[in-house]
Write a protein that holds these residues in place. Structure first.
Motif, PDB file in Angstrom:
ATOM      1  N   PHE A 171      14.349  -4.654   9.709  1.00  0.00           N
ATOM      2  CA  PHE A 171      13.601  -3.398   9.778  1.00  0.00           C
ATOM      3  C   PHE A 171      14.411  -2.216   9.243  1.00  0.00           C
ATOM      4  N   LYS A 172      15.723  -2.301   9.343  1.00  0.00           N
ATOM      5  CA  LYS A 172      16.567  -1.183   8.905  1.00  0.00           C
ATOM      6  C   LYS A 172      16.584  -1.032   7.381  1.00  0.00           C
ATOM      7  N   GLU A 173      16.267  -2.114   6.670  1.00  0.00           N
ATOM      8  CA  GLU A 173      16.326  -2.061   5.212  1.00  0.00           C
ATOM      9  C   GLU A 173      15.050  -1.516   4.583  1.00  0.00           C
ATOM     10  N   PHE A 174      13.924  -1.668   5.282  1.00  0.00           N
ATOM     11  CA  PHE A 174      12.633  -1.251   4.725  1.00  0.00           C
ATOM     12  C   PHE A 174      12.197   0.067   5.365  1.00  0.00           C
ATOM     13  N   LYS A 175      12.244   1.129   4.594  1.00  0.00           N
ATOM     14  CA  LYS A 175      11.869   2.441   5.095  1.00  0.00           C
ATOM     15  C   LYS A 175      10.736   3.011   4.254  1.00  0.00           C
ATOM     16  N   LYS A 176       9.679   3.409   4.928  1.00  0.00           N
ATOM     17  CA  LYS A 176       8.482   3.915   4.254  1.00  0.00           C
ATOM     18  C   LYS A 176       8.771   5.211   3.512  1.00  0.00           C
ATOM     19  N   GLU A 177       8.333   5.274   2.260  1.00  0.00           N
ATOM     20  CA  GLU A 177       8.439   6.496   1.478  1.00  0.00           C
ATOM     21  C   GLU A 177       7.027   6.968   1.148  1.00  0.00           C
ATOM     22  N   LYS A 178       6.739   8.201   1.449  1.00  0.00           N
ATOM     23  CA  LYS A 178       5.396   8.721   1.206  1.00  0.00           C
ATOM     24  C   LYS A 178       5.432   9.769   0.111  1.00  0.00           C
ATOM     25  N   ASN A 179       4.754   9.477  -0.975  1.00  0.00           N
ATOM     26  CA  ASN A 179       4.629  10.424  -2.077  1.00  0.00           C
ATOM     27  C   ASN A 179       3.151  10.795  -2.214  1.00  0.00           C
ATOM     28  N   SER A 180       2.891  11.891  -2.836  1.00  0.00           N
ATOM     29  CA  SER A 180       1.500  12.311  -3.003  1.00  0.00           C
ATOM     30  C   SER A 180       0.933  11.672  -4.262  1.00  0.00           C
ATOM     31  N   HIS A 181      -0.266  11.159  -4.152  1.00  0.00           N
ATOM     32  CA  HIS A 181      -0.939  10.581  -5.321  1.00  0.00           C
ATOM     33  C   HIS A 181      -2.443  10.666  -5.124  1.00  0.00           C
ATOM     34  N   LYS A 182      -3.150  10.588  -6.219  1.00  0.00           N
ATOM     35  CA  LYS A 182      -4.606  10.609  -6.170  1.00  0.00           C
ATOM     36  C   LYS A 182      -5.121   9.183  -6.066  1.00  0.00           C
ATOM     37  N   GLY A 183      -6.290   9.059  -5.466  1.00  0.00           N
ATOM     38  CA  GLY A 183      -6.915   7.745  -5.376  1.00  0.00           C
ATOM     39  C   GLY A 183      -6.190   6.808  -4.430  1.00  0.00           C
ATOM     40  N   ILE A 184      -6.476   5.513  -4.587  1.00  0.00           N
ATOM     41  CA  ILE A 184      -5.918   4.478  -3.713  1.00  0.00           C
ATOM     42  C   ILE A 184      -5.065   3.521  -4.547  1.00  0.00           C
ATOM     43  N   ARG A 185      -3.839   3.314  -4.083  1.00  0.00           N
ATOM     44  CA  ARG A 185      -2.927   2.401  -4.771  1.00  0.00           C
ATOM     45  C   ARG A 185      -2.942   1.046  -4.040  1.00  0.00           C
ATOM     46  N   ILE A 186      -3.402   0.023  -4.747  1.00  0.00           N
ATOM     47  CA  ILE A 186      -3.446  -1.340  -4.215  1.00  0.00           C
ATOM     48  C   ILE A 186      -2.362  -2.153  -4.916  1.00  0.00           C
ATOM     49  N   GLY A 187      -1.521  -2.823  -4.140  1.00  0.00           N
ATOM     50  CA  GLY A 187      -0.380  -3.494  -4.741  1.00  0.00           C
ATOM     51  C   GLY A 187      -0.279  -4.980  -4.461  1.00  0.00           C
ATOM     52  N   TRP A 188       0.367  -5.666  -5.384  1.00  0.00           N
ATOM     53  CA  TRP A 188       0.674  -7.100  -5.260  1.00  0.00           C
ATOM     54  C   TRP A 188       2.082  -7.321  -5.762  1.00  0.00           C
ATOM     55  N   ARG A 189       2.860  -8.089  -5.017  1.00  0.00           N
ATOM     56  CA  ARG A 189       4.182  -8.486  -5.497  1.00  0.00           C
ATOM     57  C   ARG A 189       4.263 -10.001  -5.468  1.00  0.00           C
ATOM     58  N   GLY A 190       4.824 -10.593  -6.510  1.00  0.00           N
ATOM     59  CA  GLY A 190       4.865 -12.044  -6.539  1.00  0.00           C
ATOM     60  C   GLY A 190       5.646 -12.574  -7.728  1.00  0.00           C
ATOM     61  N   ALA A 191       6.013 -13.848  -7.639  1.00  0.00           N
ATOM     62  CA  ALA A 191       6.756 -14.518  -8.701  1.00  0.00           C
ATOM     63  C   ALA A 191       5.791 -15.180  -9.681  1.00  0.00           C
ATOM     64  N   ALA A 192       6.360 -15.736 -10.763  1.00  0.00           N
ATOM     65  CA  ALA A 192       5.542 -16.315 -11.832  1.00  0.00           C
ATOM     66  C   ALA A 192       4.668 -17.462 -11.339  1.00  0.00           C
ATOM     67  N   GLY A 193       5.137 -18.188 -10.324  1.00  0.00           N
ATOM     68  CA  GLY A 193       4.364 -19.308  -9.796  1.00  0.00           C
ATOM     69  C   GLY A 193       3.091 -18.897  -9.090  1.00  0.00           C
ATOM     70  N   HIS A 194       2.889 -17.589  -8.918  1.00  0.00           N
ATOM     71  CA  HIS A 194       1.698 -17.100  -8.204  1.00  0.00           C
ATOM     72  C   HIS A 194       0.750 -16.299  -9.106  1.00  0.00           C
ATOM     73  N   LYS A 195       0.920 -16.438 -10.420  1.00  0.00           N
ATOM     74  CA  LYS A 195       0.029 -15.728 -11.340  1.00  0.00           C
ATOM     75  C   LYS A 195      -1.427 -16.164 -11.169  1.00  0.00           C
TER      76      LYS A 195
END
Length: 275
Positions: free
Chosen positions: A95-119
């Protein structure tokens, strides 16, 4: 003074021999960690053909080591036939390594993280994302391997040390973890969900094996994926509520101190082979 040597799965006989020599010289136990079903590697995985040709090597590695650690019950069942000394050590997040950063942006940002085997996995929700973009101001962000379709924004992998900060800097409103229900994916852990949850990012996921029974929204086909994502897009309070639920769940069930103690206890009790 080493008690245990821990390595990833080794595919080279030379490397296996080196570790066995080191084990004999040091008197330590040798534990191999593996987090993939090597008998069902996804077709998109860049090492698929290599893994097939190296079956004899990696099975030798698993047989010769003193014990094996895996991250899911499915993998324990799979590899237990090769080495009976096997421990299921669930992934967890510091938990100490992951700290939420909040920046201002328009709209909704939907994200995916993954390796090549999950394309292929992320490709299953491309029609859903296209449909949502017709009705809502969304930006689809990818991190790691770039999908077969072009995202609105892409970020390449970074070093392990920089990874937590990079993931947080994407400033996602929603995260997606789509998985095809395959033998390969049934062996995968819920690590992506844990990472998003520590950052309090609400997740929509496929209910595949180790992603089940978590306080998430789920998608099983185009309609339910659309419905779950639309709920989060339209309701800021729901996004906050889901993020908090996930955070609390991970804090309660994936405590690094508790999980690490169980692993250390297993290491201490693990018998050393007489090689």
């Amino acid at each position: 003074g080493t008690d245990v040597i821990i390595t990833n799965i080794l595919y080279s006989f030379d490397e296996i021999t080196k570790v066995l020599d080191l084990r004999r010289w040091s008197g330590a136990k040798w534990v191999v960690d593996i987090d993939d079903n090597l008998y069902a590697v996804a077709a998109e995985h860049p090492l698929q053909q290599d893994v097939k040709s190296l079956k004899r090597n990696y099975e030798t590695c698993l047989m010769e080591c003193d014990g094996v650690s895996v991250s899911t019950p499915n993998l324990k069942l799979l590899y237990k036939k090769i080495n009976n000394e096997i421990f299921c050590n669930p992934n967890f997040v510091d938990f100490k390594e992951f700290k939420k950063e909040k920046n201002s942006h328009k709209g909704i940002r939907i994200g995916w993280r993954g390796a090549a085997g999950h394309k292929a996995d992320v490709g299953t929700i491309e029609p859903v994302l296209k449909a949502l973009k017709k009705n809502y101001d969304i930006t689809f962000v990818t991190f790691g391997a770039e999908p077969y379709f072009k995202p609105d924004e892409h970020h390449d992998w970074v070093s392990t040390m920089d990874y937590p900060k990079k993931l947080a800097s994407l400033d996602l409103d929603i995260a997606v973890v789509p998985l095809i229900d395959s033998d390969y994916n049934q062996g995968k852990s819920n690590l992506a969900i844990l990472e998003y949850s520590v950052l309090k990012i609400p997740v929509v996921a496929s209910p595949v094996e180790n992603q089940k029974n978590m306080p998430l929204l789920y998608g099983t086909n185009n309609y339910t994926w659309y419905e779950s994502l639309e709920k989060l897009i339209k309701d800021k309070n729901l996004r906050k509520e889901q993020g908090e639920k996930q955070y609390d769940f991970v804090r309660e069930n994936y405590d690094p101190k508790k999980l690490t103690k169980k692993f250390i206890d297993w290491l201490e009790d693990l018998p050393r082979k007489d090689l």
